[in-house]
Enzyme design. Structure first.
Site, short mmCIF file in Angstrom:
data_model
loop_
_atom_site.label_atom_id
_atom_site.label_comp_id
_atom_site.label_asym_id
_atom_site.label_seq_id
_atom_site.Cartn_x
_atom_site.Cartn_y
_atom_site.Cartn_z
N CYS A 150 7.50 73.56 -35.40
CA CYS A 150 6.70 74.88 -35.54
C CYS A 150 6.04 75.39 -35.36
O CYS A 150 5.47 75.20 -33.87
CB CYS A 150 6.72 74.81 -37.38
SG CYS A 150 5.76 73.66 -37.70
N ARG A 184 5.62 73.36 -41.73
CA ARG A 184 6.96 73.12 -41.94
C ARG A 184 7.85 71.29 -40.88
O ARG A 184 8.21 71.17 -41.82
CB ARG A 184 7.19 74.14 -41.27
CG ARG A 184 7.38 75.48 -41.91
CD ARG A 184 7.53 76.90 -42.03
NE ARG A 184 6.34 77.59 -40.57
CZ ARG A 184 6.37 78.18 -40.14
NH1 ARG A 184 7.83 78.82 -39.79
NH2 ARG A 184 5.51 77.95 -38.93
N ASP A 237 6.80 80.47 -43.23
CA ASP A 237 5.83 80.16 -43.33
C ASP A 237 4.34 79.60 -44.72
O ASP A 237 4.25 80.59 -44.99
CB ASP A 237 4.79 80.43 -42.11
CG ASP A 237 3.35 79.78 -41.52
OD1 ASP A 237 3.22 78.27 -41.70
OD2 ASP A 237 2.86 79.53 -41.13
P1 4NP Z 1 2.65 75.17 -39.35
O1 4NP Z 1 2.48 76.31 -40.17
O2 4NP Z 1 3.17 76.03 -38.45
O3 4NP Z 1 3.76 75.69 -40.34
O4 4NP Z 1 2.01 74.42 -38.65
C1 4NP Z 1 0.95 77.53 -39.87
C2 4NP Z 1 -0.04 76.10 -39.59
C3 4NP Z 1 -1.34 76.31 -38.75
C4 4NP Z 1 -0.95 77.46 -38.70
C5 4NP Z 1 -0.22 78.29 -38.42
C6 4NP Z 1 0.75 78.28 -38.97
N1 4NP Z 1 -2.81 77.79 -37.35
O5 4NP Z 1 -2.79 79.43 -36.86
O6 4NP Z 1 -3.36 77.41 -37.75
#
Ligand code: 4NP
Length: 157
Positions: free
Chosen positions: A9, A15, A124
């Protein structure tokens, strides 16, 4: 050699760590040996454990993902894993650009493995409410089951 799967992800704290934990859990329940890992396309959270809300959602099903640590994907991962599975289409596009032409690992979209959900994103939950994580976990658990069924049948992912 067991099949190896890398879930990817953006941040590797929501995710894909849930997908890693879900896949490990469903394969353990079914007695299937596979190698599972996760990574992010971004490097902002390298070394961090999964988001507290992701850990809580998994733990509510008895799955402890607190020992996992975020890392950033590298081009070498496309040779180290049989399957690289993107959690959304934006991540898929970034991975498609990063994947070396001669890499052995296949790239796919997570929900392409779930009948009726082809082409869709695992949303997300990071910027949303706590309840979003329970919904993501449920969606990811059913996706992991579908993915494992495909692997057990030996069908291409
Ligand atoms: P993930 O969610 O891609 O599902 O882990 C996110 C977690 C952090 C960030 C973006 C998406 N971030 O920009 O810090």
């Amino acid at each position: 050699m067991p099949q190896s799967i890398l879930f990817v992800c953006l941040g590797n704290i929501c995710r894909s760590p849930m997908a890693e934990g879900a896949m490990r859990e469903v394969s353990r329940r079914r007695g299937v040996e596979i190698v599972v890992d996760s990574a992010g396309t971004g490097g902002w959270h390298v070394g961090d454990p999964p988001d507290r809300r992701a850990r809580a959602a998994a733990l509510a099903s008895g799955v402890d993902i607190s020992g996992q640590k975020a890392r950033q994907i590298t081009a070498q991962d496309f040779d180290r894993f049989d399957q690289v599975v993107a959690m959304d289409r934006s991540v898929f596009g970034d991975l498609d650009a990063l994947r070396p032409d001669a890499a052995s690992g296949a790239l796919s979209l997570f929900l392409d493995h779930v009948a009726g959900r082809e082409g869709q994103d695992v949303a997300d939950p990071y910027y949303g409410e706590e309840a979003g994580f329970a919904a993501s976990w449920a969606e990811i658990m059913s996706g992991a089951e579908a993915l494992l069924e495909r692997l057990e049948r030996g069908s291409a992912l």
